[in-house]
Motif scaffolding. Sequence first.
Motif, PDB file in Angstrom:
ATOM      1  N   ARG A 136       0.835  -1.195   0.000  1.00  0.00           N
ATOM      2  CA  ARG A 136       0.000   0.000   0.000  1.00  0.00           C
ATOM      3  C   ARG A 136       0.880   1.259   0.000  1.00  0.00           C
ATOM      4  O   ARG A 136       1.764   1.418   0.842  1.00  0.00           O
ATOM      5  CB  ARG A 136      -0.928   0.008   1.206  1.00  0.00           C
ATOM      6  N   ALA A 137       0.628   2.130  -0.979  1.00  0.00           N
ATOM      7  CA  ALA A 137       1.445   3.329  -1.135  1.00  0.00           C
ATOM      8  C   ALA A 137       0.632   4.389  -1.860  1.00  0.00           C
ATOM      9  O   ALA A 137      -0.323   4.082  -2.575  1.00  0.00           O
ATOM     10  CB  ALA A 137       2.716   3.007  -1.924  1.00  0.00           C
ATOM     11  N   ASP A 213      -9.048 -10.326  -3.842  1.00  0.00           N
ATOM     12  CA  ASP A 213      -9.412 -10.068  -2.452  1.00  0.00           C
ATOM     13  C   ASP A 213      -8.342  -9.251  -1.732  1.00  0.00           C
ATOM     14  O   ASP A 213      -8.649  -8.297  -1.021  1.00  0.00           O
ATOM     15  CB  ASP A 213      -9.630 -11.392  -1.718  1.00  0.00           C
ATOM     16  N   LYS A 214      -7.077  -9.614  -1.931  1.00  0.00           N
ATOM     17  CA  LYS A 214      -5.990  -8.939  -1.224  1.00  0.00           C
ATOM     18  C   LYS A 214      -4.971  -8.311  -2.158  1.00  0.00           C
ATOM     19  O   LYS A 214      -4.089  -7.574  -1.708  1.00  0.00           O
ATOM     20  CB  LYS A 214      -5.270  -9.935  -0.305  1.00  0.00           C
ATOM     21  N   GLU A 215      -5.076  -8.602  -3.453  1.00  0.00           N
ATOM     22  CA  GLU A 215      -4.115  -8.094  -4.415  1.00  0.00           C
ATOM     23  C   GLU A 215      -4.838  -7.492  -5.616  1.00  0.00           C
ATOM     24  O   GLU A 215      -5.996  -7.825  -5.887  1.00  0.00           O
ATOM     25  CB  GLU A 215      -3.188  -9.209  -4.901  1.00  0.00           C
ATOM     26  N   ALA A 216      -4.143  -6.618  -6.320  1.00  0.00           N
ATOM     27  CA  ALA A 216      -4.643  -6.058  -7.574  1.00  0.00           C
ATOM     28  C   ALA A 216      -3.512  -6.117  -8.594  1.00  0.00           C
ATOM     29  O   ALA A 216      -2.330  -6.046  -8.227  1.00  0.00           O
ATOM     30  CB  ALA A 216      -5.120  -4.627  -7.383  1.00  0.00           C
ATOM     31  N   GLU A 217      -3.864  -6.248  -9.855  1.00  0.00           N
ATOM     32  CA  GLU A 217      -2.853  -6.352 -10.907  1.00  0.00           C
ATOM     33  C   GLU A 217      -3.202  -5.430 -12.057  1.00  0.00           C
ATOM     34  O   GLU A 217      -4.353  -5.388 -12.513  1.00  0.00           O
ATOM     35  CB  GLU A 217      -2.742  -7.783 -11.414  1.00  0.00           C
ATOM     36  N   VAL A 218      -2.197  -4.691 -12.529  1.00  0.00           N
ATOM     37  CA  VAL A 218      -2.351  -3.894 -13.742  1.00  0.00           C
ATOM     38  C   VAL A 218      -2.090  -4.835 -14.903  1.00  0.00           C
ATOM     39  O   VAL A 218      -0.945  -5.200 -15.188  1.00  0.00           O
ATOM     40  CB  VAL A 218      -1.380  -2.708 -13.765  1.00  0.00           C
ATOM     41  N   GLN A 247      -9.659   0.171  -2.087  1.00  0.00           N
ATOM     42  CA  GLN A 247     -10.362  -1.020  -1.625  1.00  0.00           C
ATOM     43  C   GLN A 247      -9.706  -1.455  -0.309  1.00  0.00           C
ATOM     44  O   GLN A 247      -8.495  -1.703  -0.278  1.00  0.00           O
ATOM     45  CB  GLN A 247     -10.289  -2.151  -2.657  1.00  0.00           C
ATOM     46  N   PRO A 248     -10.429  -1.541   0.775  1.00  0.00           N
ATOM     47  CA  PRO A 248      -9.812  -1.741   2.092  1.00  0.00           C
ATOM     48  C   PRO A 248      -9.039  -3.042   2.244  1.00  0.00           C
ATOM     49  O   PRO A 248      -8.144  -3.123   3.096  1.00  0.00           O
ATOM     50  CB  PRO A 248     -11.004  -1.686   3.057  1.00  0.00           C
ATOM     51  N   THR A 249      -9.347  -4.055   1.440  1.00  0.00           N
ATOM     52  CA  THR A 249      -8.663  -5.345   1.618  1.00  0.00           C
ATOM     53  C   THR A 249      -7.423  -5.495   0.749  1.00  0.00           C
ATOM     54  O   THR A 249      -6.633  -6.418   0.952  1.00  0.00           O
ATOM     55  CB  THR A 249      -9.621  -6.510   1.307  1.00  0.00           C
ATOM     56  N   VAL A 250      -7.248  -4.621  -0.244  1.00  0.00           N
ATOM     57  CA  VAL A 250      -6.120  -4.755  -1.173  1.00  0.00           C
ATOM     58  C   VAL A 250      -4.839  -4.259  -0.511  1.00  0.00           C
ATOM     59  O   VAL A 250      -4.745  -3.098  -0.119  1.00  0.00           O
ATOM     60  CB  VAL A 250      -6.382  -3.993  -2.486  1.00  0.00           C
ATOM     61  N   GLU A 251      -3.867  -5.137  -0.396  1.00  0.00           N
ATOM     62  CA  GLU A 251      -2.604  -4.807   0.259  1.00  0.00           C
ATOM     63  C   GLU A 251      -1.424  -4.793  -0.697  1.00  0.00           C
ATOM     64  O   GLU A 251      -0.328  -4.361  -0.319  1.00  0.00           O
ATOM     65  CB  GLU A 251      -2.320  -5.828   1.367  1.00  0.00           C
ATOM     66  N   LEU A 252      -1.623  -5.246  -1.938  1.00  0.00           N
ATOM     67  CA  LEU A 252      -0.497  -5.404  -2.855  1.00  0.00           C
ATOM     68  C   LEU A 252      -0.936  -5.069  -4.278  1.00  0.00           C
ATOM     69  O   LEU A 252      -2.032  -5.452  -4.701  1.00  0.00           O
ATOM     70  CB  LEU A 252       0.019  -6.846  -2.805  1.00  0.00           C
ATOM     71  N   LEU A 253      -0.082  -4.362  -5.022  1.00  0.00           N
ATOM     72  CA  LEU A 253      -0.334  -4.052  -6.422  1.00  0.00           C
ATOM     73  C   LEU A 253       0.762  -4.676  -7.270  1.00  0.00           C
ATOM     74  O   LEU A 253       1.956  -4.539  -6.964  1.00  0.00           O
ATOM     75  CB  LEU A 253      -0.354  -2.536  -6.641  1.00  0.00           C
ATOM     76  N   ARG A 254       0.363  -5.353  -8.332  1.00  0.00           N
ATOM     77  CA  ARG A 254       1.312  -6.000  -9.238  1.00  0.00           C
ATOM     78  C   ARG A 254       1.318  -5.298 -10.589  1.00  0.00           C
ATOM     79  O   ARG A 254       0.260  -4.904 -11.100  1.00  0.00           O
ATOM     80  CB  ARG A 254       0.947  -7.474  -9.451  1.00  0.00           C
ATOM     81  N   VAL A 255       2.504  -5.186 -11.186  1.00  0.00           N
ATOM     82  CA  VAL A 255       2.652  -4.658 -12.544  1.00  0.00           C
ATOM     83  C   VAL A 255       3.659  -5.533 -13.271  1.00  0.00           C
ATOM     84  O   VAL A 255       4.354  -6.357 -12.654  1.00  0.00           O
ATOM     85  CB  VAL A 255       3.121  -3.186 -12.548  1.00  0.00           C
TER      86      VAL A 255
END
Length: 286
Positions: A136-137, A213-218, A247-255
């Motif tokens: 998260r940033a 649920d906990k991650e998102a990906e571009v 989103q309160p549960t997303v802790e990580l973003l992937r690219v």
Amino acid sequence: MNRPVTQQHLSQLAELLAWMDQAPERRALAPEARTPEGLWWELLVGEEQAWVWLEGGRVEGYGALVPFWDGAALEGPIVRGGDGRALLAHLIRKARQRGYSALYAFPEARNQRVRSLLEGMGFSAQHTTYFYTIGRADLSCPVPQGFRIERVERCDPEVYRELYSRVEDGWSLRLRWTDEELCQHFLEAGVELFLAYSRKGQAVGLAELELGDKEAEVAYIGVVPEARGRGLGRALLGAVADWAFAQPTVELLRVRAHDHEKAAQTLYRGLGFREESAVMTYAMEF
């Protein structure tokens, strides 16, 4: 010996996959499941054609064929016992028998054993894709003057295809989708599309975000050539990151970035993204 995957192999296969996960130098494209029950649904109920390599009655290798582009993607080969040549030769033979025009493999770049095996059997290295992650940033960024970025509720297939084909020469998968498939994809839960527009209202950039649920990906991000060099790609990344971390549960973003996308790699590293893995693409045409 090579044998088709059956239910009696699933426990040992799950253990083999856990062994692969323990070290980057063992990793390759593999099933998502890591339990016998999950593997049963994925391999024995799904469309995959999968085999195990047995040494002394134990599962010591795995490989599968999955339809991909104009041919098939190769899961594995995952090799713990033996040199793997017999397993890979079997998979190549099965791909030819099924009429695939090409076979692709995706080992981790540090997996020298499988890379050597692929190259020794006639596969050619195509490119490397680098995967980055960040926790998260605050990645927000002002939109350059003369442009705007909007989250799009409904995909216009004609606009999307033009953008998709112009922002990156190497992208081709989505160009084969029908209008219905494109629209349905962006209606799925967790799939978001952001477009960048010029002052004249012309779409000049896109970013696709897939939320878990906990991650998102571009999944895709890019800007047409004439709009580059003004910080628009950076602003698109900021927009999707803001949405993801809202989103309160997303802790990580992937690219991700291919090896020729030097500017994107520099941007991700400069923002604090950590390189998680590098995956090589190999191909064999028949």
